[in-house]
Write an enzyme that holds these catalytic residues in place. Sequence first.
Site, PDB file in Angstrom:
ATOM      1  N   SER A 200      77.514  21.299  50.143  1.00  0.00           N
ATOM      2  CA  SER A 200      76.632  21.495  51.277  1.00  0.00           C
ATOM      3  C   SER A 200      76.328  22.971  51.475  1.00  0.00           C
ATOM      4  O   SER A 200      77.196  23.834  51.309  1.00  0.00           O
ATOM      5  CB  SER A 200      77.314  20.923  52.521  1.00  0.00           C
ATOM      6  OG  SER A 200      77.023  21.702  53.644  1.00  0.00           O
ATOM      7  N   LYS A 201      75.079  23.226  51.850  1.00  0.00           N
ATOM      8  CA  LYS A 201      74.656  24.620  52.067  1.00  0.00           C
ATOM      9  C   LYS A 201      75.463  25.261  53.181  1.00  0.00           C
ATOM     10  O   LYS A 201      75.611  26.475  53.229  1.00  0.00           O
ATOM     11  CB  LYS A 201      73.171  24.660  52.412  1.00  0.00           C
ATOM     12  CG  LYS A 201      72.309  24.505  51.195  1.00  0.00           C
ATOM     13  CD  LYS A 201      70.923  25.064  51.416  1.00  0.00           C
ATOM     14  CE  LYS A 201      70.150  24.993  50.112  1.00  0.00           C
ATOM     15  NZ  LYS A 201      68.784  24.640  50.225  1.00  0.00           N
ATOM     16  N   ARG A 202      75.964  24.426  54.082  1.00  0.00           N
ATOM     17  CA  ARG A 202      76.754  24.994  55.184  1.00  0.00           C
ATOM     18  C   ARG A 202      78.050  25.625  54.658  1.00  0.00           C
ATOM     19  O   ARG A 202      78.593  26.529  55.251  1.00  0.00           O
ATOM     20  CB  ARG A 202      77.072  23.919  56.226  1.00  0.00           C
ATOM     21  CG  ARG A 202      76.086  23.971  57.396  1.00  0.00           C
ATOM     22  CD  ARG A 202      76.327  22.842  58.357  1.00  0.00           C
ATOM     23  NE  ARG A 202      75.861  21.583  57.786  1.00  0.00           N
ATOM     24  CZ  ARG A 202      76.580  20.465  57.726  1.00  0.00           C
ATOM     25  NH1 ARG A 202      77.800  20.440  58.184  1.00  0.00           N
ATOM     26  NH2 ARG A 202      76.065  19.381  57.201  1.00  0.00           N
ATOM     27  N   GLN A 203      78.524  25.117  53.517  1.00  0.00           N
ATOM     28  CA  GLN A 203      79.769  25.665  52.949  1.00  0.00           C
ATOM     29  C   GLN A 203      79.502  26.836  52.006  1.00  0.00           C
ATOM     30  O   GLN A 203      80.424  27.512  51.588  1.00  0.00           O
ATOM     31  CB  GLN A 203      80.520  24.585  52.166  1.00  0.00           C
ATOM     32  CG  GLN A 203      80.796  23.309  52.936  1.00  0.00           C
ATOM     33  CD  GLN A 203      81.799  23.518  54.049  1.00  0.00           C
ATOM     34  OE1 GLN A 203      82.719  24.302  53.920  1.00  0.00           O
ATOM     35  NE2 GLN A 203      81.603  22.830  55.167  1.00  0.00           N
TER      36      GLN A 203
END
Length: 484
Positions: A254-257
């Site tokens: 995920s881009k959040r990670q």
Amino acid sequence: MIARTRIAPSPTGELHIGHMRTILYDYAFAKKYNGQFIVRIEDTDRNRFVEGAADRTLQIIKDYGFSWDEGPGIGGPYEPYVQTQRLEIYKKYALELIEKGGAYYCFCTPERLDQVRAEQQAQHLPKTCYDKHCRNLSKEEVEKNLKDGVPYVIRIKIPANETVVLHDAIHGDISFNTNDVDDMILLKSDGIPTYHLAAMVDDHLMKITHVLRGIDWMPSSPVHVLIYKFLGWDMPIIAHLPNLKEKGSAAKLSKRQGAVAAVDFLQEGYLVEALVNFLMFVGWNPGTEKEIYTLDEFINDFSLERIQKTDLVAFDRDKLLWFNGYYIRNLSDDVLFDKIKAWAKRFEIKLNFSGDDKIDIKVVALIKERLKKFSEVNDLISYFYSKPEVKKEMLISYTKSEERTKEILNNFYNTLEITQKENWTRDNLEKVCHDLITKYEYSPKEAFMTLRVALSGQTATPHIFDILEVLGREESLDRIKSAL
Ligand code: GLU
């Protein structure tokens, strides 16, 4: 054995880091078995097609250090290697499948298909599928529709209630009952094939011996096995590789990670050597403690037998940082500095270096130990070039008293002030400072941490004597005074 492997990216966005892992495995396998690694662009999904994505995909494959033996740009014996340039070929085999009884024309309108789907959903069926309506059209009806120009797709004719077995090189034999398999579309009404037809035809015509692909393709395998069977072709060896997930969760990357696309990892400032070494272990391990691998060593040791037999494999971002730190520390200061500059140029990042290479390389040498990726460079070097903001709580936290902090800093100031420019060397500074703390019986920790915060505004930096040396006499004294 001679192996021919291929990667078949779809230009629907930026190449995913998981694809790069698969490229590495494909590449290594082909090289290990003296064969060819082929790139084929699967641009048949026109709805998700992204302009320019194919070129960027090819570029990023090169950026990671891989080259292909056949494919776009260089051609080869089975060109073209871009699927939309091969439409006639797929049509030919779709018709051959019809002729051989393995496929049929379907003239159902999108409205009818929507209706069938809605009815199946209303019945709460586990999954919706085509109701095989057009399988029963008579020869005459089909001919009439074709003559009248009724739009059609071509579907695979999945036989009823048969067992189809996929021989997977990693997972062993996997059986499917054909009653669970939909009559998938092979050729769409615009004449463009789906993956199921195009990839099978190309893998066959391009003489691919081993197909390494993501495990998400496993459920469509019976369709692929049947296409090979209907056309009377030998199937290449299929190996389903685990997909990637964030470590400690079952979620995909995920881009959040952090970064997800292969290019984003370069943009964050990972070295290719570190990325490639890290990717070797995303789904494979040698069964030994060895972790640092050159590509040649990997080619030598890689085998399908040692690929993890799971659906998902953890993508450990901390481990990647560890690899990157390792490869950074193994570079000479000059080479590291050049690489940082090349990275900044490519990604249009403004670096806060002074422009004086001699000083800048010294600073690079000092941060090398702590540097994990290039995107951290500006933070790590900033206090070398501009006065830091010094927080009072941090400054007094090592003595717990304002008075004592002042006393320590005053003593450093006075001692350093009488140290002349010509004696402003790391070794001499170390001696002078140690003499000072001995004289006043300060603990090294309270004295040096206080000085460190005064000079840098930070609690973790390279050696304090290195910082003094690089900052120079005037600047060092100035910063101690500001802190006071
Ligand atoms: N175009 C497919 C993809 O990008 C290729 C899958 C395969 O390797 O067969 O997922």
